[in-house]
Design a protein around this motif. Structure first.
Motif, PDB file in Angstrom:
ATOM      1  N   ASP A 135     -27.973  12.095 -36.716  1.00 29.04           N
ATOM      2  CA  ASP A 135     -26.581  12.535 -36.659  1.00 29.04           C
ATOM      3  C   ASP A 135     -26.394  13.743 -35.735  1.00 29.04           C
ATOM      4  OD1 ASP A 135     -25.958  10.537 -38.473  1.00 29.04           O
ATOM      5  OD2 ASP A 135     -25.830  11.898 -40.199  1.00 29.04           O
ATOM      6  N   ARG A 136     -27.441  14.544 -35.593  1.00 27.35           N
ATOM      7  CA  ARG A 136     -27.368  15.782 -34.793  1.00 27.35           C
ATOM      8  C   ARG A 136     -28.504  15.806 -33.776  1.00 27.35           C
ATOM      9  NH1 ARG A 136     -25.774  20.378 -39.121  1.00 27.35           N
ATOM     10  NH2 ARG A 136     -23.999  19.286 -39.990  1.00 27.35           N
ATOM     11  N   TRP A 137     -28.596  14.760 -33.011  1.00 32.07           N
ATOM     12  CA  TRP A 137     -29.719  14.563 -32.096  1.00 32.07           C
ATOM     13  C   TRP A 137     -29.972  15.753 -31.180  1.00 32.07           C
ATOM     14  CZ3 TRP A 137     -33.635  11.378 -32.255  1.00 32.07           C
ATOM     15  CH2 TRP A 137     -34.458  11.263 -31.136  1.00 32.07           C
ATOM     16  N   ASP A 161     -29.455  18.873 -31.773  1.00 32.22           N
ATOM     17  CA  ASP A 161     -29.651  20.106 -32.535  1.00 32.22           C
ATOM     18  C   ASP A 161     -31.142  20.308 -32.804  1.00 32.22           C
ATOM     19  OD1 ASP A 161     -29.721  22.200 -34.355  1.00 32.22           O
ATOM     20  OD2 ASP A 161     -28.140  21.393 -35.631  1.00 32.22           O
ATOM     21  N   ALA A 170     -32.306  20.568 -36.450  1.00 27.79           N
ATOM     22  CA  ALA A 170     -32.465  19.328 -37.213  1.00 27.79           C
ATOM     23  C   ALA A 170     -33.855  18.744 -36.985  1.00 27.79           C
ATOM     24  CB  ALA A 170     -31.379  18.320 -36.824  1.00 27.79           C
ATOM     25  N   ASN A 203     -30.280  13.276 -40.641  1.00 27.42           N
ATOM     26  CA  ASN A 203     -29.698  14.467 -40.036  1.00 27.42           C
ATOM     27  C   ASN A 203     -30.096  14.570 -38.554  1.00 27.42           C
ATOM     28  OD1 ASN A 203     -28.140  16.937 -40.259  1.00 27.42           O
ATOM     29  ND2 ASN A 203     -30.076  18.024 -40.172  1.00 27.42           N
TER      30      ASN A 203
END
Length: 79
Positions: free
Chosen positions: A18-20, A22, A25, A15
């Motif tokens: 995929d959502r660096w 964010d 995360a 995660n």
């Protein structure tokens, strides 16, 4: 001795990747690592990203955060 697989840690790391950008995360990943005494694993993973052209600077900052968490945990265990 090989480390025990942690599917939750792996899912949280995926995660993060995929959502660096964010922060949530990263926060969830680091919280899990802290709660399960896996800050070393967090450091290893962020260190592995430190050489990445696009993500390296952020990875190095996160690595510093892991070090702060580890130091706080060490200090807490001393008291």
């Amino acid at each position: 001795m090989s480390p025990v697989a942690d599917p939750t840690l792996d899912a949280l790391w995926k995660n993060v990747l995929d959502r660096w950008n964010d922060d949530r995360a990263h926060g969830a990943f680091l919280e899990h690592c802290q709660n399960t005494d896996q800050l070393v694993e967090a450091a290893v993973r962020y260190r592995g990203m430190a050489g990445d052209r696009q993500r390296g600077e952020a990875a190095r900052k996160r690595l510093q955060g892991v070090a702060i968490l580890a130091m706080a945990k060490l200090e807490q265990s001393r008291t």
